[in-house]
Design an enzyme around this catalytic site. Structure first.
Site, PDB file in Angstrom:
ATOM      1  N   GLU A  89       8.266   1.835  14.895  1.00 12.87           N
ATOM      2  CA  GLU A  89       7.265   1.005  14.220  1.00 12.87           C
ATOM      3  C   GLU A  89       7.518  -0.489  14.377  1.00 12.87           C
ATOM      4  O   GLU A  89       6.593  -1.247  14.655  1.00 12.87           O
ATOM      5  CB  GLU A  89       7.215   1.314  12.723  1.00 12.87           C
ATOM      6  CG  GLU A  89       6.301   2.461  12.341  1.00 12.87           C
ATOM      7  CD  GLU A  89       6.918   3.804  12.621  1.00 12.87           C
ATOM      8  OE1 GLU A  89       8.098   3.836  13.007  1.00 12.87           O
ATOM      9  OE2 GLU A  89       6.235   4.820  12.442  1.00 12.87           O
ATOM     10  N   HIS A 158       6.510   9.654   1.147  1.00 14.26           N
ATOM     11  CA  HIS A 158       5.270   9.632   1.919  1.00 14.26           C
ATOM     12  C   HIS A 158       4.048   9.376   1.051  1.00 14.26           C
ATOM     13  O   HIS A 158       2.939   9.648   1.476  1.00 14.26           O
ATOM     14  CB  HIS A 158       5.093  10.964   2.663  1.00 14.26           C
ATOM     15  CG  HIS A 158       6.056  11.137   3.785  1.00 14.26           C
ATOM     16  ND1 HIS A 158       7.372  11.405   3.598  1.00 14.26           N
ATOM     17  CD2 HIS A 158       5.878  11.087   5.132  1.00 14.26           C
ATOM     18  CE1 HIS A 158       7.987  11.503   4.769  1.00 14.26           C
ATOM     19  NE2 HIS A 158       7.105  11.315   5.718  1.00 14.26           N
TER      20      HIS A 158
END
Lengths: 382, 400
Positions: A89, A158
């Site tokens: 990322e 998450h």
């Protein structure tokens, strides 16, 4: 019965619920389009419209998108414009920002915004601040998009909502669509915007269909960034929300309407810059405010709204303190019963509305249903 | 006087017999009355240090040809850079420059040599030790110094400061160690996407070389064959930590693993130039990224708040200054090969000094940015908007 159906709206009986929702005059050529398809079509059209637009992220190409939002795009546009990245990322977000600095218009997808934390330095320090630091020499036309907030059963790492995190930073625009029209129009606006835009989607909304008017289906349909929408008119209380919780607010409003309470439901659409004027005008009309969000309470979106209302003209029109309905201040648990109780439910919104309006709550006590104003009655049945 | 000059020039020319100097006019060897343009050697070829290579069959050439014109240009630029940084040192000590100030003196051959190996239409990005690159990429000394002093005439109107200077095809000036490397690869991606045969030079230091995001970038740049020259400016110290104490492997030119690498003498402007040309050709041929390690040295500490002697000895600094100074090296080469005269170079020194003085004068007298500029440049291409001030009644205006 109608109330039950409303509760089942999110996910299961979506189609039925969508049709039954509000009584609009539907335009002749309107379509049922899921949020996923709305996002997909928006990206497709913008890729076609401008050669400089491209999409990169994990699994966006050959996998058709982790949540299938970019389905079909790689087949149509190929490797140059739809780029699968390794699971890095920080690296690929930086590459996306650099490409925006050098003249392209990237859409950088984070599989979920939880992973954007790995790359947040690039979003804030490289993207958001650069136009200011360079005194206007270097602009960064980039969109960071992906699902944000709670999903279903994905547990603590998450499930975080980043609206408040990104909404904090000058130089960024932060949008949070609710329905298909929002998704389509705001994504097109975001891609056409010459500034860094954080586009917070919601995984649980992807599969939900909504009506798209003929106007909303047109290739140049955009929803302006920075303008909230009043989804439902009402006189008694203002409910302000964003993303999935807008649907919860509308459901709560439908139930409350049967009890004679008319809620005005505002869909923020944009977190930053926030359309406080629309909220103020509504509060001046209704004299009561409840904000509803999925994220944590401390330093959240609702906290900002309440602070601004305090500081502005609408304060003098409040008949009760403005309150926030938020996610529970804990990391998200896994077990379904715990997870369900970690995010605002429709009953929580209704409870807060009634408390704010000082409407008696129906409480079960020793087999009897009582009306009670008592603060101690926290387990409430409607 | 003229006779003396003649004798001196003959002696100097004698010393310059090595390396096959090409003399334009045959008559130059004859006694000359005055030093004219035609007296100088127009071009000379020099031996340069061999580069260590990694995953490459061969490296850059072992010689470099320098024209008199280029030589004077490099000399002037390096001298300008040197004096500009020393002036910044002075202004900082007078508290006219505040905050961070990372000086580049000692490393001039890197910036000048790199620019000599690429075009202005190529792209470049570096970290915070960026004043030298701002100059080579088209910024003026005036704009750079005024930015350091935070004035409206600064290259970023006073809003960026030392670490955030920008110019065309120059993306700063970046404060977060290592973050500029993925950015640079992104610029390279745009170059490849737009098919303009441009490349991006992406610089970082020995300290940044251990950053994870750099390895993420190596991976993607190599996978996608991005036209990116990664350059590690190894000045032996990441702030106060020597390379041996920071890196398990100090062979920075090999750290790209699957990316071919070169280790280059960063104190020799010709060596840097040839290596950069070699790297640029490699990139432009579509072979993907390449990595260069420039072995260089900074005379100042990490920044102005670091005297630079607690983690290294004064003797070490002095030794580099006397044996490997990039400006002296070029000067000696040119004088020894009759490519310039002592007076001519002195002339350039005087002009440079004047330019720096003028720039410093401007930088200290130009007014600070107007308060109206406080909230400008938040967004590009936007209608004017309100920005909250320090209190709810303070509504400030922001223009694009």
């Amino acid at each position: 019965m109608a109330a039950l159906r409303c509760f089942l709206r999110s996910g299961k009986n979506a189609v039925a619920a969508g049709l039954r929702r509000e009584i609009h005059q539907t335009a002749p050529a309107s379509l049922q389009v899921t949020v996923r398809d709305a996002l997909n079509q928006a990206m497709d059209e913008e890729l076609e419209r401008d050669d400089r637009v491209f999409l990169l992220g994990e699994e966006v190409a050959q996998y058709d998108g982790a949540y299938k939002v970019s389905r079909g795009l790689w087949k149509k546009y190929g490797d140059k414009r739809i780029i699968d990245t390794p699971i890095t990322e920080m690296g690929f977000a930086g590459i996306a920002v650099g490409s925006a600095m050098a003249g392209l218009r990237p859409i950088c997808e984070f599989m979920t915004f939880n992973f954007s934390m790995q790359a947040i330095d690039q979003v804030i320090n490289s993207a958001a601040k650069t136009y200011y630091m360079s005194a206007g020499l270097q602009s960064v036309p980039i969109v960071f998009r992906g699902p944000n907030g709670a999903s279903a059963g994905v547990a603590a790492q998450h499930s975080q909502c980043f609206a408040a995190w990104y909404g904090h930073c000058p130089g960024l625009k932060v949008v949070s669509p609710w329905n298909s029209e929002d998704a389509r129009g705001l994504l097109k606006s975001a891609i056409r915007d010459d500034n860094p835009v954080v586009f917070l989607e919601n995984e649980l909304m992807y599969g939900v269909p909504f009506e798209l008017s003929e106007e909303a289906q047109s290739k140049d349909f955009t929803v302006p960034i920075g303008k909230a929408k009043i989804e439902r008119q009402g006189n008694h209380i203002t409910l302000v929300s964003h993303s999935r919780m807008v649907g919860h607010c509308l459901d709560a409003a439908a139930v409350l309407a049967k009890e004679g309470i008319e809620c005005e439901v505002i869909n923020l659409r944009t977190i930053r810059p926030m359309d406080i004027e629309t909220i103020e005008a509504s509060v001046i009309k209704t004299n009561h405010l409840v904000t509803v969000e999925g994220g944590w309470p401390q330093f959240g979106v609702g906290a900002e709204i309440c602070a601004r209302i305090m500081e502005g003209p609408a304060f003098n029109y409040l008949d009760a303190p403005a309150v926030r309905v938020t996610g529970v201040d804990i990391p998200m648990p896994y077990a379904k019963i715990l997870e369900d109780h970690s995010v605002p439910q429709i009953k929580d919104i209704m409870f807060s509305v009634k408390k704010t309006l000082n409407v008696p709550l129906r409480v079960k006590y020793r087999g009897h249903i009582l009306l009670c104003h008592c603060v101690l009655c926290c387990s409430v049945s409607q | 006087m003229r006779k003396m000059l003649t004798i001196i020039s003959t002696v100097l020319r004698g010393n310059a017999g090595k390396n096959g100097a090409e003399v334009l006019s045959e008559g130059a060897r004859a006694v000359v009355a005055a030093r004219t343009y035609a007296d100088f050697t127009q071009q000379a070829t020099f031996d340069i240090k061999k580069c260590d290579v990694h995953k490459l069959e061969e490296g850059p050439p072992l010689t470099s040809t320098l024209t008199r014109e280029d030589g004077l240009k490099y000399y002037r630029t390096m001298q300008t850079m040197r004096r500009m940084e020393l002036k910044a040192d002075q202004l900082y000590k007078q508290k006219i420059i505040r905050g961070f100030c990372h000086l580049y003196d000692g490393q001039e051959a890197c910036a000048v040599g790199i620019e000599a190996g690429i075009n202005l239409t190529d792209h470049l990005i570096t970290a915070y030790r960026a004043h030298g690159y701002t100059l080579t990429r088209g910024g003026t000394v005036r704009e750079i110094m005024a930015e350091l002093t935070g004035r409206r005439g600064g290259i970023a109107k006073g809003k960026g400061g030392s670490m955030h200077m920008y110019a065309k095809n120059f993306y700063g000036g970046n404060g977060i160690v290592g973050a500029q490397v993925p950015l640079g690869a992104g610029v390279a991606l745009a170059c490849k996407y737009q098919e303009k045969n441009e490349l991006c030079v992406c610089l970082y230091g020995d300290g940044a070389a251990n950053q994870g995001q750099i390895f993420e970038t190596y991976n993607m740049a190599s996978l996608w064959k991005l036209p990116c020259i990664f350059i590690c400016e190894n000045n032996k110290y990441g702030m106060g930590t020597s390379v041996e104490r920071a890196a398990a492997s100090t062979d920075y030119y090999k750290r790209g693993d699957f990316i071919p690498g070169l280790r280059v003498d960063g104190m020799d402007v010709l060596c840097v130039k040839e290596a950069t040309k070699f790297a640029a050709d490699f990139c432009r041929s579509g072979k993907g990224p390449i990595l260069m390690e420039l072995q260089t040295y900074r005379y100042h500490g990490h920044s102005m708040s670091d005297p630079g002697v607690s983690y290294r000895t004064r003797e070490e600094i002095q030794e580099v200054r006397s044996k490997s100074d990039p400006i002296s090296m070029l000067k000696d080469r040119m004088l020894n090969n009759n490519m310039a005269s002592v007076e001519e170079l002195k002339e350039i020194d005087i002009e440079v000094r004047k330019e720096i003085e003028d720039a410093a004068q401007f930088a200290t007298t130009d007014p600070e940015p107007p308060l109206e500029d406080l909230c400008n440049h938040i967004f590009y291409n936007e209608p004017p908007m309100d920005v909250r001030g320090t209190n709810p009644w303070s509504k400030l205006k922001s223009m694009s």
